[in-house]
Scaffold this motif. Sequence first.
Motif, PDB file in Angstrom:
ATOM      1  N   GLN A   1      71.007 -22.314 125.420  1.00 31.30           N
ATOM      2  CA  GLN A   1      70.174 -23.092 126.343  1.00 31.30           C
ATOM      3  C   GLN A   1      69.272 -24.084 125.631  1.00 31.30           C
ATOM      4  O   GLN A   1      68.915 -25.116 126.192  1.00 31.30           O
ATOM      5  CB  GLN A   1      69.293 -22.135 127.167  1.00 31.30           C
ATOM      6  CG  GLN A   1      70.081 -21.243 128.108  1.00 31.30           C
ATOM      7  CD  GLN A   1      69.172 -20.433 129.007  1.00 31.30           C
ATOM      8  OE1 GLN A   1      68.353 -19.654 128.530  1.00 31.30           O
ATOM      9  NE2 GLN A   1      69.313 -20.612 130.302  1.00 31.30           N
ATOM     10  N   LEU A   2      68.864 -23.770 124.404  1.00 34.17           N
ATOM     11  CA  LEU A   2      67.813 -24.566 123.743  1.00 34.17           C
ATOM     12  C   LEU A   2      68.035 -24.549 122.244  1.00 34.17           C
ATOM     13  O   LEU A   2      68.283 -23.488 121.663  1.00 34.17           O
ATOM     14  CB  LEU A   2      66.448 -23.935 124.071  1.00 34.17           C
ATOM     15  CG  LEU A   2      65.236 -24.380 123.259  1.00 34.17           C
ATOM     16  CD1 LEU A   2      64.870 -25.831 123.563  1.00 34.17           C
ATOM     17  CD2 LEU A   2      64.044 -23.458 123.548  1.00 34.17           C
TER      18      LEU A   2
ATOM     19  N   THR B   1      79.980 -33.962 126.673  1.00 31.63           N
ATOM     20  CA  THR B   1      79.232 -33.813 127.927  1.00 31.63           C
ATOM     21  C   THR B   1      78.490 -32.481 127.943  1.00 31.63           C
ATOM     22  O   THR B   1      77.352 -32.406 128.424  1.00 31.63           O
ATOM     23  CB  THR B   1      80.161 -33.974 129.152  1.00 31.63           C
ATOM     24  OG1 THR B   1      79.376 -34.149 130.329  1.00 31.63           O
ATOM     25  CG2 THR B   1      81.101 -32.800 129.340  1.00 31.63           C
TER      26      THR B   1
ATOM     27  N   GLY C   1      75.222 -32.362 125.970  1.00 31.68           N
ATOM     28  CA  GLY C   1      74.085 -32.965 126.676  1.00 31.68           C
ATOM     29  C   GLY C   1      73.359 -31.997 127.585  1.00 31.68           C
ATOM     30  O   GLY C   1      72.278 -32.286 128.078  1.00 31.68           O
ATOM     31  N   ARG C   2      73.955 -30.833 127.816  1.00 27.40           N
ATOM     32  CA  ARG C   2      73.344 -29.862 128.728  1.00 27.40           C
ATOM     33  C   ARG C   2      72.414 -28.893 128.019  1.00 27.40           C
ATOM     34  O   ARG C   2      71.726 -28.105 128.664  1.00 27.40           O
ATOM     35  CB  ARG C   2      74.444 -29.080 129.451  1.00 27.40           C
ATOM     36  CG  ARG C   2      75.281 -29.999 130.299  1.00 27.40           C
ATOM     37  CD  ARG C   2      76.429 -29.285 130.976  1.00 27.40           C
ATOM     38  NE  ARG C   2      77.089 -30.247 131.847  1.00 27.40           N
ATOM     39  CZ  ARG C   2      78.001 -29.939 132.753  1.00 27.40           C
ATOM     40  NH1 ARG C   2      78.369 -28.687 132.890  1.00 27.40           N
ATOM     41  NH2 ARG C   2      78.538 -30.862 133.515  1.00 27.40           N
TER      42      ARG C   2
ATOM     43  N   MET D   1      69.104 -28.064 125.912  1.00 35.98           N
ATOM     44  CA  MET D   1      67.785 -28.652 125.729  1.00 35.98           C
ATOM     45  C   MET D   1      67.500 -28.709 124.225  1.00 35.98           C
ATOM     46  O   MET D   1      67.788 -27.735 123.520  1.00 35.98           O
ATOM     47  CB  MET D   1      66.754 -27.758 126.436  1.00 35.98           C
ATOM     48  CG  MET D   1      65.464 -28.432 126.798  1.00 35.98           C
ATOM     49  SD  MET D   1      64.383 -27.292 127.776  1.00 35.98           S
ATOM     50  CE  MET D   1      65.157 -27.353 129.403  1.00 35.98           C
ATOM     51  N   TYR D   2      67.009 -29.827 123.749  1.00 33.80           N
ATOM     52  CA  TYR D   2      66.688 -29.965 122.323  1.00 33.80           C
ATOM     53  C   TYR D   2      65.188 -30.189 122.188  1.00 33.80           C
ATOM     54  O   TYR D   2      64.589 -30.939 122.955  1.00 33.80           O
ATOM     55  CB  TYR D   2      67.437 -31.156 121.708  1.00 33.80           C
ATOM     56  CG  TYR D   2      68.943 -31.024 121.778  1.00 33.80           C
ATOM     57  CD1 TYR D   2      69.663 -30.483 120.726  1.00 33.80           C
ATOM     58  CD2 TYR D   2      69.634 -31.405 122.931  1.00 33.80           C
ATOM     59  CE1 TYR D   2      71.051 -30.332 120.811  1.00 33.80           C
ATOM     60  CE2 TYR D   2      71.014 -31.265 123.024  1.00 33.80           C
ATOM     61  CZ  TYR D   2      71.709 -30.728 121.962  1.00 33.80           C
ATOM     62  OH  TYR D   2      73.075 -30.582 122.061  1.00 33.80           O
TER      63      TYR D   2
ATOM     64  N   THR E   1      76.004 -39.059 125.929  1.00 32.67           N
ATOM     65  CA  THR E   1      76.568 -37.839 126.514  1.00 32.67           C
ATOM     66  C   THR E   1      76.553 -37.884 128.048  1.00 32.67           C
ATOM     67  O   THR E   1      77.295 -37.134 128.683  1.00 32.67           O
ATOM     68  CB  THR E   1      75.853 -36.570 126.001  1.00 32.67           C
ATOM     69  OG1 THR E   1      74.466 -36.631 126.321  1.00 32.67           O
ATOM     70  CG2 THR E   1      76.018 -36.441 124.499  1.00 32.67           C
TER      71      THR E   1
END
Lengths: 457, 457
Positions: free
Chosen positions: B240-241, B271, B274-275, B277-278, B290
């Motif tokens: 997620q991150l 793609t 891009g989902r 979280m950074y 992305t």
Amino acid sequence: MPKQTQVDADVVIVGAGLSGMIAARAVLAAGLTPVVLEADERVGGRILTEDVIPGLPVELGAQWIGDTHERMFLLAAELGVETYPQFEDGETSYDLVGSGVLRESEFHARFGDELAELERVLRRLDELASEVPVDAPWSAPQATEWDSITAGAWYDAQGLSPVARTLVEICTVGILAVPTAEVSFLHLLFTIQTCGVTSELFAESEGGAQTTRFVGGTAEIPRRLAALIADHIMLRVPVQLIEHSADSVSVHCRGGLVARGRRVIVAISPTLTGRIMYDPPLPGARDQLTQRLPNGSAMKAFFVYDEPFWRTDGFNGQLISDVGPARMSNDTCIPGDDHGVILMFLEGEQARTFGRLPEDERRAALTAELVRHYGGKAAHPEFYVDGEWSDRQWTRGCYNANHGPHVWTAYGSALSAPIGVIHWASTDTATYWSAYMEGAVDAGERAAREVVAALLG
Amino acid sequence: MPKQTQVDADVVIVGAGLSGMIAARAVLAAGLTPVVLEADERVGGRILTEDVIPGLPVELGAQWIGDTHERMFLLAAELGVETYPQFEDGETSYDLVGSGVLRESEFHARFGDELAELERVLRRLDELASEVPVDAPWSAPQATEWDSITAGAWYDAQGLSPVARTLVEICTVGILAVPTAEVSFLHLLFTIQTCGVTSELFAESEGGAQTTRFVGGTAEIPRRLAALIADHIMLRVPVQLIEHSADSVSVHCRGGLVARGRRVIVAISPTLTGRIMYDPPLPGARDQLTQRLPNGSAMKAFFVYDEPFWRTDGFNGQLISDVGPARMSNDTCIPGDDHGVILMFLEGEQARTFGRLPEDERRAALTAELVRHYGGKAAHPEFYVDGEWSDRQWTRGCYNANHGPHVWTAYGSALSAPIGVIHWASTDTATYWSAYMEGAVDAGERAAREVVAALLG
């Protein structure tokens, strides 16, 4: 006090942009409890006013409303935000297809035929757009054909002169913030139809989309709206996961907060909705849609001078040019303040290329363009500020989601249709002035109606 | 035992597809410790073999390799996976542009001129593709021009006959899994150049991309590869991150696991990258990229009969048609098994439309098409199975990322360039056979080299 880890509500709303807050207010008015989860440290989304000089707010985001933006006029009145008309006196300055810098009167005299061509194209767009149902563009009689070509390809096929072709490109990119070669022609027609006619969309005067501004800055709208529902907004809680069942949602945020509710309204741009994890996962058609709705690229650059010297020379502060990095500009002075403020627009390819140069190079290139149009006084602004939206983590581009070829016909029906207890808002899902603040209100109200009907019957 | 909440490694790898596992193996070989985080409950990514009937594996995902796929032949040999040639004996069956069903010999006799046209177009594509640098397509001499039009528009401008235009569309969609009206012409040329020449890409015989299959099914490759690095793979940990600094990463998964390391390789399609979280957020150019690399749409449908009756009638099991839901088919029988297996391909618009019909309707429409080509014996398969990739949560489309107009030139340089300690793999970032298994290996090895060079100097 321990960190809050759980909040309960009837309706969880993701995003405290205009659309999400409008939805929250409507949910509250219906007697239900909303909670708005905002990833950023501020409300407002794509509305962002910054007081770069005390008393001189500049609009890095949404700025204007137009005469047919009824919801926004009503909202401003309810919130006690006053409006004032966009400054329009004087001539626009042109420099197109090698014409050199020309005042509006000169440009019109020399390119009357080309302007008539443009007018014919706009009338034709109006005719075709009138056949597009705004709530189901894929069902237009010629939807398949229109969605298989780009707006640029349709323009190219009209046999336009270079001046007319360039003008229509600039007008269109000024709305969509991507080159017309990337946008489905059906999407252009949809956009026109949600706004009425091209004259509403493209013109700045007499009924266009940019006739009116807000006293104190556009951000007064979200600021005052947030104040009305302050107990129901949480900031700095990026949503990572939405668990959903037939009658409940659990919305999980970075940092550990879980918001539980009976319905969720996701009020962020479609591409950002695709970044949330859903459990159970969303259908493939919805997922492929959100892979295909990139946000455009827009940068606004503001030059602040000690006075609006261009007015004295008979200019309205608008330029239309294919020479420098900015294709258009606007006089954005504040009534009652002596400064002269010019806003240069960089949109689509311009934002992508010039927008990534170092600030001193961006500023120098834009300054040179202003000097060419408005003379040496433009060379020495007191202040310069610009802002590009793709770097902003919780927005990632402007002005809105853009539909390439085949997106509306192959996936469009998944854009705003609820999936179980998940509803969609944001101006990108609006059927009236989609991509504008008016559309954000339209979509937020529509999503709230869906939720209220489901919960209260 | 308490749930594991932290794991430490030198290199965290996101995704246990072929690219991620190849990277992990290379990292391990260099004396560094990898950990591979896989969201799904299985390894393999876009490779998915299912034993629908015991001993009869069908390939719902990647299936073939071609003669120039050196890395894959080497990998198979290392892993002890044997290969066998694709069945090619007999004639292809055609039905194009109202021709009615024709055997290959009849089709060639009637449409020799059209096939010569197609050949000329392919030779022209080869010439143009040779000017595209595979590691920087945006720097091709005519990159701006080629990236401003779609592959479909370029085809349309070649003055092709309907048969030749239809054939080249089917061939191209068969590779890209999106209509040519959605793909940049520069991207088509890039794809061709990463594969050598069009004859490699489009042909199934004599050196094409689909000459060879794997004994036991393609999934033997990821299965055996995973066994070699089993201690370094974790399943069911969706990322997620990614928190990153100058010399470390913390990769946070749903469920609470945190993997810490010095570098991360994100080995999933663009793609999907891009989902995540950074923190800190990625630059706007990477993010906008992305948003603009949607995966294509592909569905494979398998018909299993008691025998390959078409072979007796002189057919090779391939059809090329613009009539039914499938544009192409293949004989995918298993050596040593008596069943006849035909694979029907639905790609691009075909997958989007027919792929969403109820299964009985999909099956009926495809069966009717097989009967038209191969007679009444095709009407009664023992078994039918199909699979569409956009519904799969951790893949979300096939075969690969597709670049629309302006994407390569405006954003392409962000595709595989590391950002601090974050590196990118997946076949979509390959410069050799991008979109194929060969490209997954190429990209995984390249990302591992970057990381090893950074950590070991």
